[in-house]
Design a protein around this motif. Structure first.
Motif, mmCIF file in Angstrom:
data_model
loop_
_atom_site.group_PDB
_atom_site.id
_atom_site.type_symbol
_atom_site.label_atom_id
_atom_site.label_comp_id
_atom_site.label_asym_id
_atom_site.label_seq_id
_atom_site.Cartn_x
_atom_site.Cartn_y
_atom_site.Cartn_z
ATOM 1 N N SER A 202 0.820 -1.206 0.000
ATOM 2 C CA SER A 202 0.000 0.000 0.000
ATOM 3 C C SER A 202 0.858 1.261 0.000
ATOM 4 O O SER A 202 0.540 2.238 -0.697
ATOM 5 C CB SER A 202 -0.947 0.005 1.203
ATOM 6 N N GLN A 203 1.966 1.238 0.748
ATOM 7 C CA GLN A 203 2.799 2.431 0.802
ATOM 8 C C GLN A 203 3.585 2.625 -0.493
ATOM 9 O O GLN A 203 3.881 3.761 -0.871
ATOM 10 C CB GLN A 203 3.719 2.372 2.020
ATOM 11 N N LYS A 204 3.898 1.544 -1.174
ATOM 12 C CA LYS A 204 4.536 1.687 -2.490
ATOM 13 C C LYS A 204 3.569 2.361 -3.459
ATOM 14 O O LYS A 204 3.948 3.261 -4.221
ATOM 15 C CB LYS A 204 4.961 0.322 -3.031
ATOM 16 N N SER A 205 2.306 1.933 -3.407
ATOM 17 C CA SER A 205 1.296 2.530 -4.281
ATOM 18 C C SER A 205 1.088 4.006 -3.943
ATOM 19 O O SER A 205 1.022 4.858 -4.837
ATOM 20 C CB SER A 205 -0.020 1.762 -4.142
ATOM 21 N N GLU A 206 0.984 4.309 -2.646
ATOM 22 C CA GLU A 206 0.823 5.701 -2.225
ATOM 23 C C GLU A 206 2.043 6.527 -2.607
ATOM 24 O O GLU A 206 1.917 7.702 -2.973
ATOM 25 C CB GLU A 206 0.588 5.765 -0.724
ATOM 26 N N GLY A 207 3.226 5.924 -2.521
ATOM 27 C CA GLY A 207 4.442 6.636 -2.885
ATOM 28 C C GLY A 207 4.450 7.044 -4.350
ATOM 29 O O GLY A 207 4.837 8.166 -4.693
ATOM 30 N N GLU A 208 4.016 6.140 -5.219
ATOM 31 C CA GLU A 208 3.948 6.466 -6.640
ATOM 32 C C GLU A 208 2.943 7.590 -6.883
ATOM 33 O O GLU A 208 3.172 8.480 -7.716
ATOM 34 C CB GLU A 208 3.565 5.229 -7.447
ATOM 35 N N TYR A 209 1.838 7.555 -6.159
ATOM 36 C CA TYR A 209 0.825 8.598 -6.299
ATOM 37 C C TYR A 209 1.363 9.943 -5.827
ATOM 38 O O TYR A 209 1.119 10.986 -6.452
ATOM 39 C CB TYR A 209 -0.417 8.209 -5.518
ATOM 40 N N MET A 210 2.118 9.932 -4.732
ATOM 41 C CA MET A 210 2.686 11.189 -4.234
ATOM 42 C C MET A 210 3.710 11.762 -5.197
ATOM 43 O O MET A 210 3.805 12.987 -5.367
ATOM 44 C CB MET A 210 3.296 10.976 -2.840
ATOM 45 N N LYS A 211 4.473 10.907 -5.853
ATOM 46 C CA LYS A 211 5.403 11.390 -6.875
ATOM 47 C C LYS A 211 4.643 12.072 -8.006
ATOM 48 O O LYS A 211 5.069 13.117 -8.528
ATOM 49 C CB LYS A 211 6.223 10.224 -7.435
ATOM 50 N N GLN A 212 3.514 11.482 -8.381
ATOM 51 C CA GLN A 212 2.682 12.070 -9.428
ATOM 52 C C GLN A 212 2.146 13.436 -8.996
ATOM 53 O O GLN A 212 2.179 14.403 -9.771
ATOM 54 C CB GLN A 212 1.511 11.135 -9.735
ATOM 55 N N LEU A 213 1.667 13.524 -7.767
ATOM 56 C CA LEU A 213 1.150 14.792 -7.259
ATOM 57 C C LEU A 213 2.240 15.857 -7.206
ATOM 58 O O LEU A 213 1.990 17.036 -7.496
ATOM 59 C CB LEU A 213 0.528 14.598 -5.874
ATOM 60 N N LEU A 214 3.442 15.456 -6.839
ATOM 61 C CA LEU A 214 4.555 16.410 -6.811
ATOM 62 C C LEU A 214 4.870 16.913 -8.216
ATOM 63 O O LEU A 214 5.085 18.116 -8.431
ATOM 64 C CB LEU A 214 5.794 15.758 -6.189
ATOM 65 N N THR A 215 4.913 16.008 -9.169
ATOM 66 C CA THR A 215 5.194 16.398 -10.550
ATOM 67 C C THR A 215 4.145 17.374 -11.058
ATOM 68 O O THR A 215 4.474 18.378 -11.724
ATOM 69 C CB THR A 215 5.222 15.154 -11.456
ATOM 70 N N GLU A 216 2.890 17.108 -10.744
ATOM 71 C CA GLU A 216 1.806 17.997 -11.177
ATOM 72 C C GLU A 216 1.933 19.391 -10.579
ATOM 73 O O GLU A 216 1.403 20.366 -11.138
ATOM 74 C CB GLU A 216 0.460 17.389 -10.778
ATOM 75 N N ARG A 217 2.626 19.488 -9.450
ATOM 76 C CA ARG A 217 2.801 20.781 -8.776
ATOM 77 C C ARG A 217 4.185 21.367 -9.020
ATOM 78 O O ARG A 217 4.608 22.305 -8.338
ATOM 79 C CB ARG A 217 2.534 20.609 -7.277
ATOM 80 N N GLY A 218 4.899 20.815 -10.007
ATOM 81 C CA GLY A 218 6.194 21.340 -10.389
ATOM 82 C C GLY A 218 7.275 21.140 -9.341
ATOM 83 O O GLY A 218 8.214 21.923 -9.251
ATOM 84 N N ALA A 219 7.164 20.066 -8.566
ATOM 85 C CA ALA A 219 8.130 19.805 -7.500
ATOM 86 C C ALA A 219 8.696 18.397 -7.640
ATOM 87 O O ALA A 219 8.212 17.586 -8.429
ATOM 88 C CB ALA A 219 7.465 19.990 -6.131
#
Length: 224
Positions: A202-219
């Motif tokens: 679950s944390q691997k999946s959440e980690g990938e999602y957080m990377k996506q959210l960071l990219t969307e916010r230019g970070a």
């Protein structure tokens, strides 16, 4: 809305969150105390220096900081995606903490390491992220935020807050992954191995999602 009305809403929200936290912890503890269900190994109680006990003690501490950061995000972000992520992390990790504390109570062991060290239950290897797990890690475990970093998070607002929350939480998930991996492979109790494996996935999946959210916010993720 007037200032007194805003204060009343904030106070009500705090009470609701507190009640929810207690309820989730109690639910997790109840699940943990059901370790004697079919499929659980009850032939012996895990020893104080076992992987099972060490994992439950250390991962509960690690999780609770994640819950603290998630609470901050739920209360302060204006971004629906961040708020939902924070809710998911808070509710999942609180239930898991309750479960692990329930096991420790059943086994007759304290909720935290009595000597203040962590990860001695892991073999001395790269799992310790450069520290000797055999000797024990003192202070913060891998991935955990420092007091200064938490203070910085609380001082930020808006998108800056959202980005730093994602960066800290992503690092937090990544830092706890080796413990979950080791627990899944080496714990003696099947229920502990199952929980550790579920955490890892679950944390691997959440980690990938957080990377996506960071990219969307230019970070980008933190480098250390």
């Amino acid at each position: 809305m007037t200032e007194p009305e805003q204060r009343a809403v904030t106070a009500t929200r705090a009470v609701v969150v507190a009640v929810a936290v207690v309820a989730v912890l109690l639910l997790g503890a109840a699940v943990g105390l059901l370790i004697k269900l079919p499929g659980a190994d009850t032939s012996s109680t895990p020893a104080a220096d076992s992987v099972d006990v060490g994992f439950a003690q250390d991962m509960a501490v690690h999780h609770l900081q994640g819950v603290t950061m998630a609470n901050e995000a739920r209360n302060r972000t204006a971004d629906p995606a961040i708020r939902q992520l924070a809710f998911d992390i808070q509710s999942t990790q609180l239930e898991q903490v309750g479960r692990m504390k329930g096991w420790l109570t059943l086994w007759g062991h304290p909720e935290q390491s009595v000597d203040g060290t962590h990860m001695k239950w892991m073999s001395a290897s790269s799992h310790a992220h450069g520290a000797s797990a055999a000797a024990g890690v003192t202070g913060l475990m891998p991935g955990m935020a420092t007091s200064a970093e938490l203070a910085k998070l609380r001082a930020l607002t808006g998108v800056d807050f959202d980005v730093y929350f994602l960066q800290l939480m992503l690092r937090h998930h990544q830092g706890g992954a080796p413990m979950a991996e080791y627990g899944a492979a080496h714990a003696g109790q099947p229920v502990v191995r199952t929980l550790a494996d579920n955490m890892l996935k679950s944390q691997k999946s959440e980690g990938e999602y957080m990377k996506q959210l960071l990219t969307e916010r230019g970070a980008a993720p933190l480098t250390s």
